[in-house]
Design a protein around this motif. Structure first.
Motif, PDB file in Angstrom:
ATOM      1  N   GLY A   1      -1.299  38.602 122.642  1.00 34.55           N
ATOM      2  CA  GLY A   1      -0.724  37.618 123.558  1.00 34.55           C
ATOM      3  C   GLY A   1      -1.775  36.720 124.173  1.00 34.55           C
ATOM      4  O   GLY A   1      -1.595  35.503 124.295  1.00 34.55           O
TER       5      GLY A   1
ATOM      6  N   TYR B   1      -1.103  33.179 122.587  1.00 31.27           N
ATOM      7  CA  TYR B   1      -0.081  32.595 123.455  1.00 31.27           C
ATOM      8  C   TYR B   1      -0.634  32.247 124.831  1.00 31.27           C
ATOM      9  O   TYR B   1       0.073  32.288 125.831  1.00 31.27           O
ATOM     10  CB  TYR B   1       1.113  33.544 123.580  1.00 31.27           C
ATOM     11  CG  TYR B   1       1.895  33.655 122.285  1.00 31.27           C
ATOM     12  CD1 TYR B   1       2.957  32.799 122.012  1.00 31.27           C
ATOM     13  CD2 TYR B   1       1.544  34.589 121.327  1.00 31.27           C
ATOM     14  CE1 TYR B   1       3.655  32.883 120.809  1.00 31.27           C
ATOM     15  CE2 TYR B   1       2.238  34.691 120.116  1.00 31.27           C
ATOM     16  CZ  TYR B   1       3.290  33.830 119.873  1.00 31.27           C
ATOM     17  OH  TYR B   1       3.982  33.907 118.681  1.00 31.27           O
TER      18      TYR B   1
ATOM     19  N   GLY C   1      -2.381  34.900 128.582  1.00 28.42           N
ATOM     20  CA  GLY C   1      -1.209  34.743 127.744  1.00 28.42           C
ATOM     21  C   GLY C   1      -0.553  36.080 127.437  1.00 28.42           C
ATOM     22  O   GLY C   1      -1.209  37.128 127.422  1.00 28.42           O
TER      23      GLY C   1
ATOM     24  N   SER D   1      -0.119  30.333 115.877  1.00 28.49           N
ATOM     25  CA  SER D   1       0.277  31.670 116.319  1.00 28.49           C
ATOM     26  C   SER D   1       1.490  32.173 115.555  1.00 28.49           C
ATOM     27  O   SER D   1       1.566  33.355 115.184  1.00 28.49           O
ATOM     28  CB  SER D   1       0.572  31.649 117.821  1.00 28.49           C
ATOM     29  OG  SER D   1       1.591  30.702 118.119  1.00 28.49           O
TER      30      SER D   1
END
Length: 540
Positions: free
Chosen positions: A50, A54, A63, A123
């Motif tokens: 993450g 992200y 993220g 991603s």
């Protein structure tokens, strides 16, 4: 009328514990070591994924994976495992245990490496590739369940068979433990190689570019133990029970077991060829339903319920530890520090409760029986889940966190000194040889269906804390509390369904499956018992 046992099978039943038993445990057990490592190491790196893929620089926060992506990354391997258990379980009865044993291992090796090499410029493409390879990794892992259990049960003597099968499964604990240790070592190595200021613990909780290598190395490490055991798996002879009872080749069975047991075993080809053809019913026949229908319901339902709780706990320990404040907030750690903290917490739980629980089962399963251990495990898991959930706000106070961790660890201990081990052992003992691998695969697949329910369901329940806090004013962590309550109810249902599972302690595989019984005797016995084995004995 009961038939006389084949000499080669009787030799296996009464054989003293020998070197080949331990060899078989290690060879089959290393598969489970790899299985556990591959399935659970993903929980160590999901937060890192993450942060890397992200992260939004504009909001000043680390993220995190979106809920749907997190569910896919954590759960897709279970979907593959379920499919593999059904497919390889069926194939193991059709082609033989040994012939498909190497296929599962090579699938695990290739897909472990491929998972770490997941590629893409964005991603979404990286996560899609990762999920694709983890599905096929799970497919190979799934095949290991019915094949390893069946091979070990058919090699073992009836006096210590439960301990041997449980010892194979206990290698799962070392796989979980090794996953945490590898994550600690890799994260420490990268932290030393790329020190501050890259690791400044500011609000952004910096994520260096090199962190992308951390999760890849951790995932690829799972290929090493699987690759190391491939040669020895291919050297194992086919089990005598498959060769004699399914392939109908008594001469080959006697030759294989004479070499393994180092004794002369007579080939009884005439006995094999004259076995009652009426006793060769299929999986979807009325005769199977009469003899083993309730047994299969018992093994599938208890494994399903157990895995809802067990995999929820394992995959989302990090969320629970964060909720009670045992792991610091993500904004106070760098990405690699977070991997290290999560790995240390999970390794501590594995070392103090998970691994000891497995080996308690190994030592006691042939003394107190499968039924008693499974019932006890479900009971204490229920008690501790409710003890954590009902006074949940008490446990989240910083002065009580140690107590929470201790009680949470005890649920792992009694899962493994309980149904997590026995649900693996029993299906390998109570079904006929020609259907043993298939029925074990069906039971294990029911378990993985439970794992899918647990991994997806617990994820959304745990993340509901943010919505409930905002919309209704509930305190943080309400999702975790409700999840623990649900898991307590699930474990209670496991107690009830355990009563459908027969006790197989001290009996030969042919006694449990009634393969040596004539049609007339079996029919009259089943009419008396209603198709269920009522001869369970639970030593106290």
């Amino acid at each position: 009328m009961a038939k006389e046992q084949l000499q080669v099978l009787n030799a296996l039943d009464v054989a003293k514990t020998q070197w080949y038993h331990f060899t078989a445990i290690v060879i089959a057990g290393m598969g489970f070591f790899t299985d556990a490592y591959d399935l659970f190491c993903i929980s160590l790196v999901t937060k890192l994924l993450g942060r890397i893929y992200y992260h939004n620089p504009g909001d000043g926060k680390p993220g995190t994976l979106p809920p749907n992506v997190s569910a896919a990354v954590n759960g897709v391997a279970f979907c593959g495992t379920l499919t593999g258990q059904l497919f390889f379980g069926w194939l193991g009865d059709k082609m033989g245990r040994k012939r498909v044993y190497g296929m599962t291992l090579m699938c695990m090796v290739i897909c472990s490496i491929a998972s770490g090499l997941s590629f893409g410029h964005e991603s979404k493409s990286v996560m899609t590739t990762l999920c694709f390879f983890r599905f096929w990794l799970g497919f190979g892992i799934g095949g290991d369940y019915p094949l390893s259990a069946t091979i070990m049960s058919e090699y073992a003597n009836k006096k210590t068979r439960g301990a041997f099968i449980a010892a194979v499964f206990a290698m799962q604990g070392f796989g979980i433990l090794t996953g945490g240790m590898v994550a600690i070592v890799v994260s420490a190595a990268f932290k030393s190689a790329f020190p501050a200021p890259a690791y400044a613990t500011d609000a952004l909780a910096s994520t260096p570019q090199q962190a992308d290598y951390v999760w890849r190395i951790i995932l690829m490490f799972g290929a090493i133990p699987a690759l190391m055991t491939y040669y020895w798996r291919m050297k194992m002879p086919e089990t005598a029970r498959y060769t004699a009872l399914v392939a109908k080749n008594a001469k080959q069975a006697a030759a294989d077991m004479s070499r393994v047991l180092q004794v002369e075993v007579e080939a009884e080809q005439e006995k094999v060829e004259t076995r009652d053809s009426k006793n060769s019913f299929g999986l979807f026949s009325r005769e199977f339903l009469r003899r083993h229908g309730l047994h299969l319901l018992g093994t599938t339902s208890t494994w399903f319920l157990l895995d809802i709780a067990f995999y929820s706990q394992n995959l989302f320990q990090k969320d629970i530890f964060s909720a009670i404040g045992w792991i610091p907030a993500a904004s106070k750690m760098s990405a690699i520090q977070e991997v290290s903290k999560i790995a240390r917490a999970q390794t501590l739980i594995a070392l103090c409760s998970t691994v000891p629980g497995y080996w308690f089962t190994v030592f006691f399963i042939d003394k107190i029986g499968r039924f008693a251990i499974q019932l006890m495990g479900f009971f204490f898991m229920t008690v501790f889940m409710f003890a954590l959930a009902i006074p949940y706000n008490h446990w989240t106070h910083k002065d009580n966190r140690i107590g929470f961790v201790i009680m949470y660890s005890l649920t792992f201990f009694f899962a493994n000194f309980g149904p997590n081990a026995t649900t693996f052992v029993v299906p390998a003992e109570i079904f006929p040889a020609r259907l043993r691998s298939t029925c074990h695969g069906i039971s294990a697949a029911a378990g993985k269906a439970g794992a899918i329910v647990g991994s997806f369901g617990f994820l959304y329940a745990a993340q509901s804390k943010d919505r409930t806090k905002t919309d209704k004013g509930y305190p943080p962590g309400i999702g975790v509390r409700n999840s623990l309550l649900v898991l307590g109810v699930v474990n209670f249902l496991g107690i009830l369904f355990t009563f459908l599972v027969p006790e197989s302690n001290g009996k030969s595989l042919e006694e449990m499956s009634r393969e040596n019984e004539g049609e007339d005797e079996t029919g009259s016995e089943l009419r008396t018992q209603g198709g269920h084995d009522s001869s369970r004995t639970v030593p106290i």
